[in-house]
Design a protein around this motif. Structure first.
Motif, PDB file in Angstrom:
ATOM      1  N   GLU A  52      45.811 -62.885 -57.863  1.00 35.55           N
ATOM      2  CA  GLU A  52      44.958 -61.851 -57.270  1.00 35.55           C
ATOM      3  C   GLU A  52      44.339 -62.287 -55.947  1.00 35.55           C
ATOM      4  OE1 GLU A  52      42.196 -60.009 -60.118  1.00 35.55           O
ATOM      5  OE2 GLU A  52      43.382 -60.972 -61.697  1.00 35.55           O
ATOM      6  N   ILE A  53      44.515 -63.547 -55.601  1.00 31.96           N
ATOM      7  CA  ILE A  53      43.925 -64.077 -54.369  1.00 31.96           C
ATOM      8  C   ILE A  53      44.975 -64.027 -53.263  1.00 31.96           C
ATOM      9  CG2 ILE A  53      42.827 -66.071 -53.286  1.00 31.96           C
ATOM     10  CD1 ILE A  53      41.863 -66.874 -56.117  1.00 31.96           C
ATOM     11  N   ALA A  54      44.640 -63.319 -52.192  1.00 30.68           N
ATOM     12  CA  ALA A  54      45.575 -63.112 -51.085  1.00 30.68           C
ATOM     13  C   ALA A  54      45.930 -64.436 -50.404  1.00 30.68           C
ATOM     14  CB  ALA A  54      44.976 -62.147 -50.071  1.00 30.68           C
ATOM     15  N   ARG A  55      47.165 -64.531 -50.005  1.00 31.36           N
ATOM     16  CA  ARG A  55      47.617 -65.686 -49.227  1.00 31.36           C
ATOM     17  C   ARG A  55      47.935 -65.287 -47.786  1.00 31.36           C
ATOM     18  NH1 ARG A  55      49.136 -70.522 -51.824  1.00 31.36           N
ATOM     19  NH2 ARG A  55      48.994 -70.422 -54.081  1.00 31.36           N
ATOM     20  N   ASN A  56      47.981 -63.984 -47.524  1.00 30.47           N
ATOM     21  CA  ASN A  56      48.406 -63.495 -46.217  1.00 30.47           C
ATOM     22  C   ASN A  56      47.266 -62.953 -45.358  1.00 30.47           C
ATOM     23  OD1 ASN A  56      47.930 -61.298 -47.838  1.00 30.47           O
ATOM     24  ND2 ASN A  56      49.700 -60.125 -47.129  1.00 30.47           N
ATOM     25  N   LYS A  57      46.023 -63.190 -45.780  1.00 32.18           N
ATOM     26  CA  LYS A  57      44.876 -62.782 -44.966  1.00 32.18           C
ATOM     27  C   LYS A  57      43.688 -63.675 -45.308  1.00 32.18           C
ATOM     28  CE  LYS A  57      43.953 -58.983 -48.166  1.00 32.18           C
ATOM     29  NZ  LYS A  57      43.860 -57.518 -48.242  1.00 32.18           N
ATOM     30  N   GLN A  58      42.654 -63.578 -44.521  1.00 32.42           N
ATOM     31  CA  GLN A  58      41.461 -64.379 -44.730  1.00 32.42           C
ATOM     32  C   GLN A  58      40.817 -64.019 -46.071  1.00 32.42           C
ATOM     33  OE1 GLN A  58      38.331 -63.730 -41.828  1.00 32.42           O
ATOM     34  NE2 GLN A  58      37.654 -65.851 -42.024  1.00 32.42           N
ATOM     35  N   VAL A  59      40.470 -65.052 -46.831  1.00 35.53           N
ATOM     36  CA  VAL A  59      39.799 -64.874 -48.118  1.00 35.53           C
ATOM     37  C   VAL A  59      38.451 -65.577 -48.028  1.00 35.53           C
ATOM     38  CG1 VAL A  59      39.860 -65.348 -50.600  1.00 35.53           C
ATOM     39  CG2 VAL A  59      41.973 -64.753 -49.392  1.00 35.53           C
ATOM     40  N   ILE A  60      37.389 -64.840 -48.334  1.00 35.03           N
ATOM     41  CA  ILE A  60      36.033 -65.386 -48.302  1.00 35.03           C
ATOM     42  C   ILE A  60      35.522 -65.380 -49.732  1.00 35.03           C
ATOM     43  CG2 ILE A  60      33.698 -65.100 -47.389  1.00 35.03           C
ATOM     44  CD1 ILE A  60      35.203 -63.411 -45.088  1.00 35.03           C
ATOM     45  N   ILE A  61      35.052 -66.536 -50.168  1.00 36.37           N
ATOM     46  CA  ILE A  61      34.545 -66.703 -51.527  1.00 36.37           C
ATOM     47  C   ILE A  61      33.031 -66.805 -51.464  1.00 36.37           C
ATOM     48  CG2 ILE A  61      34.663 -68.112 -53.618  1.00 36.37           C
ATOM     49  CD1 ILE A  61      37.441 -67.215 -52.857  1.00 36.37           C
ATOM     50  N   HIS A  62      32.343 -66.076 -52.358  1.00 40.17           N
ATOM     51  CA  HIS A  62      30.885 -66.200 -52.370  1.00 40.17           C
ATOM     52  C   HIS A  62      30.356 -66.358 -53.789  1.00 40.17           C
ATOM     53  CE1 HIS A  62      28.671 -62.622 -53.848  1.00 40.17           C
ATOM     54  NE2 HIS A  62      29.735 -61.919 -53.492  1.00 40.17           N
ATOM     55  N   CYS A  63      29.176 -66.956 -53.855  1.00 42.68           N
ATOM     56  CA  CYS A  63      28.443 -67.117 -55.115  1.00 42.68           C
ATOM     57  C   CYS A  63      26.974 -66.834 -54.798  1.00 42.68           C
ATOM     58  CB  CYS A  63      28.665 -68.514 -55.702  1.00 42.68           C
ATOM     59  SG  CYS A  63      28.099 -69.855 -54.638  1.00 42.68           S
ATOM     60  N   LYS A  64      26.068 -67.456 -55.514  1.00 41.40           N
ATOM     61  CA  LYS A  64      24.650 -67.209 -55.266  1.00 41.40           C
ATOM     62  C   LYS A  64      24.175 -67.879 -53.975  1.00 41.40           C
ATOM     63  CE  LYS A  64      20.017 -67.635 -57.132  1.00 41.40           C
ATOM     64  NZ  LYS A  64      19.150 -68.139 -58.198  1.00 41.40           N
ATOM     65  N   SER A  65      24.490 -69.177 -53.820  1.00 36.18           N
ATOM     66  CA  SER A  65      23.959 -69.892 -52.659  1.00 36.18           C
ATOM     67  C   SER A  65      24.991 -70.742 -51.912  1.00 36.18           C
ATOM     68  CB  SER A  65      22.786 -70.783 -53.084  1.00 36.18           C
ATOM     69  OG  SER A  65      23.230 -71.736 -54.028  1.00 36.18           O
ATOM     70  N   GLY A  66      26.194 -70.820 -52.406  1.00 30.14           N
ATOM     71  CA  GLY A  66      27.243 -71.552 -51.695  1.00 30.14           C
ATOM     72  C   GLY A  66      27.827 -72.744 -52.423  1.00 30.14           C
ATOM     73  N   GLY A  67      27.184 -73.197 -53.485  1.00 26.56           N
ATOM     74  CA  GLY A  67      27.682 -74.372 -54.213  1.00 26.56           C
ATOM     75  C   GLY A  67      28.981 -74.116 -54.953  1.00 26.56           C
ATOM     76  N   ARG A  68      28.984 -73.103 -55.782  1.00 24.36           N
ATOM     77  CA  ARG A  68      30.200 -72.783 -56.546  1.00 24.36           C
ATOM     78  C   ARG A  68      31.330 -72.350 -55.631  1.00 24.36           C
ATOM     79  NH1 ARG A  68      27.468 -68.795 -60.881  1.00 24.36           N
ATOM     80  NH2 ARG A  68      25.950 -68.687 -59.193  1.00 24.36           N
ATOM     81  N   SER A  69      31.008 -71.548 -54.634  1.00 26.37           N
ATOM     82  CA  SER A  69      32.063 -71.090 -53.724  1.00 26.37           C
ATOM     83  C   SER A  69      32.649 -72.271 -52.949  1.00 26.37           C
ATOM     84  CB  SER A  69      31.551 -70.010 -52.779  1.00 26.37           C
ATOM     85  OG  SER A  69      30.522 -70.487 -51.942  1.00 26.37           O
ATOM     86  N   GLY A  70      31.815 -73.207 -52.553  1.00 26.72           N
ATOM     87  CA  GLY A  70      32.321 -74.404 -51.869  1.00 26.72           C
ATOM     88  C   GLY A  70      33.259 -75.206 -52.749  1.00 26.72           C
ATOM     89  N   ASN A  71      32.888 -75.358 -54.013  1.00 29.70           N
ATOM     90  CA  ASN A  71      33.744 -76.096 -54.940  1.00 29.70           C
ATOM     91  C   ASN A  71      35.081 -75.398 -55.143  1.00 29.70           C
ATOM     92  OD1 ASN A  71      31.884 -78.148 -55.366  1.00 29.70           O
ATOM     93  ND2 ASN A  71      30.976 -77.156 -57.142  1.00 29.70           N
ATOM     94  N   ILE A  72      35.069 -74.090 -55.305  1.00 31.52           N
ATOM     95  CA  ILE A  72      36.324 -73.380 -55.556  1.00 31.52           C
ATOM     96  C   ILE A  72      37.166 -73.314 -54.290  1.00 31.52           C
ATOM     97  CG2 ILE A  72      35.704 -70.957 -55.193  1.00 31.52           C
ATOM     98  CD1 ILE A  72      37.727 -72.376 -58.150  1.00 31.52           C
ATOM     99  N   VAL A  73      36.560 -73.256 -53.122  1.00 23.79           N
ATOM    100  CA  VAL A  73      37.328 -73.297 -51.873  1.00 23.79           C
ATOM    101  C   VAL A  73      38.060 -74.628 -51.768  1.00 23.79           C
ATOM    102  CG1 VAL A  73      37.108 -73.489 -49.356  1.00 23.79           C
ATOM    103  CG2 VAL A  73      36.069 -71.560 -50.564  1.00 23.79           C
ATOM    104  N   ARG A  74      37.372 -75.728 -52.059  1.00 23.49           N
ATOM    105  CA  ARG A  74      38.026 -77.043 -52.026  1.00 23.49           C
ATOM    106  C   ARG A  74      39.180 -77.083 -53.029  1.00 23.49           C
ATOM    107  NH1 ARG A  74      32.830 -78.570 -50.440  1.00 23.49           N
ATOM    108  NH2 ARG A  74      31.986 -78.662 -52.547  1.00 23.49           N
ATOM    109  N   TRP A  75      38.975 -76.539 -54.224  1.00 22.12           N
ATOM    110  CA  TRP A  75      40.018 -76.527 -55.247  1.00 22.12           C
ATOM    111  C   TRP A  75      41.205 -75.670 -54.805  1.00 22.12           C
ATOM    112  CZ3 TRP A  75      42.367 -72.909 -58.460  1.00 22.12           C
ATOM    113  CH2 TRP A  75      43.140 -73.444 -59.492  1.00 22.12           C
ATOM    114  N   LEU A  76      40.910 -74.486 -54.255  1.00 22.84           N
ATOM    115  CA  LEU A  76      41.985 -73.612 -53.778  1.00 22.84           C
ATOM    116  C   LEU A  76      42.782 -74.266 -52.651  1.00 22.84           C
ATOM    117  CD1 LEU A  76      40.153 -70.172 -53.886  1.00 22.84           C
ATOM    118  CD2 LEU A  76      42.163 -70.811 -55.256  1.00 22.84           C
TER     119      LEU A  76
END
Length: 105
Positions: A52-76
């Motif tokens: 479900e996560i696009a590979r052909n356009k910009q994907v922005i991940i968000h959470c409450k304050s940036g911690g979880r989204s930062g972790n999942i961005v690194r994992w992705l």
């Protein structure tokens, strides 16, 4: 890790840019405050929902304050995604700087 500010996100949306915004918070958090054009994929579900996560356009991940989204961005990125960004400050920053009608929790 790549980040984008809430101001940059708002500008992308206002300009009609083709991007995907993913909220990795839990459904109860999403019910408290959400960005209407975000897709909810709770953090624990991301590995099972990669299709479900696009590979052909910009994907922005968000959470409450940036911690979880930062972790999942690194994992992705480790999974081969090179188009993912964390929303700096998360929905808290969005509520404070862009849409003050949102509940800050």
């Amino acid at each position: 890790m790549k980040e984008i500010s809430v101001v940059q996100l708002h500008e992308l949306h206002q300009n009609g840019a083709d991007f995907q915004l993913i909220d990795v918070r839990e459904p109860l958090e999403h019910d408290i405050a959400n960005i209407s054009y975000a897709v909810l994929i709770p953090l624990a579900e991301v590995p099972d929902r990669l299709a479900e996560i696009a590979r052909n356009k910009q994907v922005i991940i968000h959470c409450k304050s940036g911690g979880r989204s930062g972790n999942i961005v690194r994992w992705l990125m480790a999974q081969g995604f090179d188009n993912v960004y964390s929303l700096a400050g998360g929905i808290t920053a969005y509520a404070q700087q862009i849409d003050t009608s949102l509940t800050v929790y």
